[in-house]
Design a protein around this motif. Structure first.
Motif, PDB file in Angstrom:
ATOM      1  N   TYR A 151       0.826  -1.211   0.000  1.00 28.94           N
ATOM      2  CA  TYR A 151       0.000   0.000   0.000  1.00 28.94           C
ATOM      3  C   TYR A 151       0.856   1.255   0.000  1.00 28.94           C
ATOM      4  N   PHE A 152       1.840   1.320   0.898  1.00 27.49           N
ATOM      5  CA  PHE A 152       2.661   2.513   1.020  1.00 27.49           C
ATOM      6  C   PHE A 152       3.508   2.754  -0.229  1.00 27.49           C
ATOM      7  N   ARG A 153       4.105   1.713  -0.764  1.00 30.97           N
ATOM      8  CA  ARG A 153       4.952   1.903  -1.951  1.00 30.97           C
ATOM      9  C   ARG A 153       4.130   2.324  -3.163  1.00 30.97           C
ATOM     10  N   ALA A 154       2.972   1.723  -3.336  1.00 33.34           N
ATOM     11  CA  ALA A 154       2.125   2.089  -4.467  1.00 33.34           C
ATOM     12  C   ALA A 154       1.598   3.515  -4.317  1.00 33.34           C
ATOM     13  N   ALA A 155       1.230   3.893  -3.095  1.00 33.57           N
ATOM     14  CA  ALA A 155       0.759   5.261  -2.850  1.00 33.57           C
ATOM     15  C   ALA A 155       1.877   6.266  -3.080  1.00 33.57           C
ATOM     16  N   GLU A 156       3.086   5.904  -2.668  1.00 35.99           N
ATOM     17  CA  GLU A 156       4.205   6.827  -2.830  1.00 35.99           C
ATOM     18  C   GLU A 156       4.473   7.116  -4.303  1.00 35.99           C
ATOM     19  N   GLU A 157       4.296   6.143  -5.169  1.00 38.21           N
ATOM     20  CA  GLU A 157       4.458   6.395  -6.604  1.00 38.21           C
ATOM     21  C   GLU A 157       3.492   7.473  -7.086  1.00 38.21           C
ATOM     22  N   ILE A 158       2.281   7.441  -6.576  1.00 37.15           N
ATOM     23  CA  ILE A 158       1.286   8.455  -6.942  1.00 37.15           C
ATOM     24  C   ILE A 158       1.693   9.814  -6.390  1.00 37.15           C
ATOM     25  N   PHE A 159       2.055   9.852  -5.122  1.00 41.77           N
ATOM     26  CA  PHE A 159       2.454  11.123  -4.504  1.00 41.77           C
ATOM     27  C   PHE A 159       3.641  11.744  -5.244  1.00 41.77           C
ATOM     28  N   ARG A 160       4.608  10.935  -5.569  1.00 42.09           N
ATOM     29  CA  ARG A 160       5.818  11.449  -6.237  1.00 42.09           C
ATOM     30  C   ARG A 160       5.512  11.964  -7.630  1.00 42.09           C
ATOM     31  N   ALA A 161       4.545  11.354  -8.298  1.00 32.37           N
ATOM     32  CA  ALA A 161       4.165  11.812  -9.640  1.00 32.37           C
ATOM     33  C   ALA A 161       3.544  13.197  -9.613  1.00 32.37           C
ATOM     34  N   HIS A 162       3.147  13.656  -8.429  1.00 37.35           N
ATOM     35  CA  HIS A 162       2.543  14.980  -8.277  1.00 37.35           C
ATOM     36  C   HIS A 162       3.433  15.895  -7.424  1.00 37.35           C
ATOM     37  N   GLU A 163       4.747  15.719  -7.547  1.00 35.80           N
ATOM     38  CA  GLU A 163       5.720  16.573  -6.857  1.00 35.80           C
ATOM     39  C   GLU A 163       5.555  16.516  -5.344  1.00 35.80           C
ATOM     40  N   GLY A 164       5.183  15.347  -4.836  1.00 40.48           N
ATOM     41  CA  GLY A 164       4.969  15.210  -3.407  1.00 40.48           C
ATOM     42  C   GLY A 164       6.254  15.254  -2.600  1.00 40.48           C
ATOM     43  N   ARG A 165       6.147  15.828  -1.437  1.00 37.27           N
ATOM     44  CA  ARG A 165       7.257  15.862  -0.466  1.00 37.27           C
ATOM     45  C   ARG A 165       6.838  15.092   0.778  1.00 37.27           C
ATOM     46  N   PRO A 166       7.605  14.104   1.201  1.00 35.82           N
ATOM     47  CA  PRO A 166       7.197  13.304   2.356  1.00 35.82           C
ATOM     48  C   PRO A 166       7.434  14.022   3.678  1.00 35.82           C
ATOM     49  N   HIS A 167       6.515  13.795   4.602  1.00 41.15           N
ATOM     50  CA  HIS A 167       6.711  14.253   5.976  1.00 41.15           C
ATOM     51  C   HIS A 167       7.966  13.563   6.505  1.00 41.15           C
ATOM     52  N   TRP A 168       8.857  14.332   7.127  1.00 40.59           N
ATOM     53  CA  TRP A 168      10.150  13.798   7.576  1.00 40.59           C
ATOM     54  C   TRP A 168      10.008  12.773   8.689  1.00 40.59           C
ATOM     55  N   GLY A 169       8.899  12.811   9.419  1.00 40.70           N
ATOM     56  CA  GLY A 169       8.722  11.882  10.524  1.00 40.70           C
ATOM     57  C   GLY A 169       7.770  10.740  10.217  1.00 40.70           C
ATOM     58  N   LYS A 170       7.422  10.558   8.938  1.00 39.00           N
ATOM     59  CA  LYS A 170       6.483   9.502   8.568  1.00 39.00           C
ATOM     60  C   LYS A 170       7.060   8.678   7.425  1.00 39.00           C
TER      61      LYS A 170
END
Length: 435
Positions: free
Chosen positions: A374-393
């Motif tokens: 779930y997390f890896r697949a979601a991260e691909e979506i977030f990254r495709a939209h210039e997503g920046r991850p929360h540093w503590g998550k």
């Protein structure tokens, strides 16, 4: 030595030693000793980060002995607290002066130093993360030097240190810009997700604090609208939750019942869609008012893992649509709701809202549920939209990925080289995310 675990229980380390200083001078001496002996030292707060950002095999530094209110300038509305002070302690410290923090997140167990270091935030497009409330910092650098910074004193350091990841120094004092104490009128309602997304730009532009939770496998969003009022100025008929309502809504339903549902659904994932439909009807339909901190923060006893990404504000509907399509395509059964919030743009080097209004999308998995697919697949979506991850998550990015996301990353690293030349604050997480 005994093993240390974070709040979720999945990040663990065995430090070589544990120190509990009670003065800034002790912190300075401990850091200097670590630097001279070639070991590392890492401050730890409440353990509410889901990443390995707080882990160490060197000296673990607990700042609980360096906490409390140090000074207040009531006229300027400035309050200085020690770095180990927990967020939930600050309202009572400020209350005698008629002051409050401008905004808070929905968890208040963190230390103030840890909260700003990882970019903790609340919601509301007119309000930045907690680090934007900081007006001055005092930290112990990697050489043991005690260094002060603000917009006028060591401004280059101040520009990067407010979200410092624990890489620049140990924060021992934080001066916060406060506001007059205020109350919040809270309205929580279930609504159709499509209607919420359609009206989202208007709500973000006109409401003080708006957020919503979408239950995967349903078309329902639980909306939360908080409107600011002066103390004593709540609308007629709006009052705090009774002890019984708090027990039923926030303890029994939101925590005890939800925990039981997670346990059951973990053994029978196929029933999750049906349970989500039930959960979305049981929660999120109430109206009340109270002092700001009593509304902002909620009690969380169900243990989970979390990933949160900041995307450009306008991208929220697109990202959620892609997230829903991914969950259906992969046949995933997701019991935890997806949380959606917002924040103002800021000028802090490693803030997830650096130079852009941001929408925050947080996904969760129960601690007993494997999160990786779930997390890896979601991260691909977030990254495709210039997503920046929360540093503590949770995230899976490395230093090369952040060069494109943060234009001021090089400035941050230059300051780090100056303040911690021997990398006394390093750990595996910092080695991974910083060059």
């Amino acid at each position: 030595m005994s093993q240390w675990r974070n709040w979720a229980g999945d990040q663990r380390c065995t430090p070589s030693s544990v120190a509990r200083p009670s003065t800034v001078a002790e912190v300075s001496a401990l850091v200097a000793a670590a630097a001279s002996s070639g070991t590392t030292i890492k401050a730890v707060g409440a353990g509410h980060s889901f990443t390995d950002i707080a882990l160490t095999q060197g000296v673990q530094l607990h700042l609980d002995g360096i906490s409390g209110l140090l000074r207040v300038d009531r006229e300027a509305k400035l309050a200085t607290v020690a770095g180990g002070t927990r967020l939930h302690e600050i309202p009572a410290l400020l209350a005698p002066y008629g002051l409050a923090m401008e905004n808070l997140g929905d968890i208040d167990k963190q230390s103030i130093a840890g909260a700003i270091s990882t970019g903790t935030h609340g919601t509301g497009v007119r309000f930045g993360g907690i680090a934007t409330q900081v007006r001055a910092l005092t930290m112990v650098t990697g050489t043991g030097e005690i260094k002060h910074c603000s917009a006028t004193e060591n401004p280059d350091l101040f520009a990067v240190a407010r979200v410092g990841l624990g890489a620049l120094g140990i924060i021992v004092e934080v001066t916060l810009a406060c506001v007059d104490a205020f109350m919040l009128h809270a309205v929580e309602r279930p609504e159709r997700l499509a209607a919420v997304l359609e009206s989202l730009p208007e709500r973000n532009a006109t409401l003080d604090h708006f957020e919503f939770y979408w239950f995967p496998h349903t078309d329902t969003a639980l909306t939360k609208t908080n409107t600011r009022h002066p103390v004593g100025g709540l609308p007629q008929g709006v009052s705090p939750l009774s002890a019984v309502n708090h027990l039923v809504d926030d303890v029994l339903v939101s925590n005890t019942l939800f925990s039981a549902l997670c346990t059951v659904s973990g053994k029978m994932p196929a029933i999750i869609p049906r349970l989500n439909k039930t959960a979305s009807k049981l929660t999120g339909n109430r109206e009340f008012g109270d002092l700001s901190h009593k509304v902002f923060a909620t009690e969380r006893t169900v243990r989970f893992r979390e990933m949160e990404y900041a995307v450009p504000l306008a991208q929220i509907p697109t990202v959620l649509a892609e997230l829903e399509a991914m969950i259906m395509r992969r046949g995933l059964h997701i019991s935890f709701p997806v949380e959606v919030r917002s924040a103002a743009a800021d000028d802090i080097a490693l803030s997830t809202a650096n130079h852009r209004e941001s929408g925050y999308i947080a996904i969760h998995q129960h601690v007993k549920t494997a999160p990786l697919e779930y997390f890896r697949a979601a991260e691909e979506i977030f990254r495709a939209h210039e997503g920046r991850p929360h540093w503590g998550k949770w995230h899976f990015l490395q230093s090369k990925d952040f060069c494109q996301l943060y234009p001021d990353l090089e400035k941050f690293c230059i300051v780090r080289d100056d303040l911690d030349p021997r990398r006394v604050f390093r750990n595996a997480y910092l080695d991974r995310v910083l060059s």
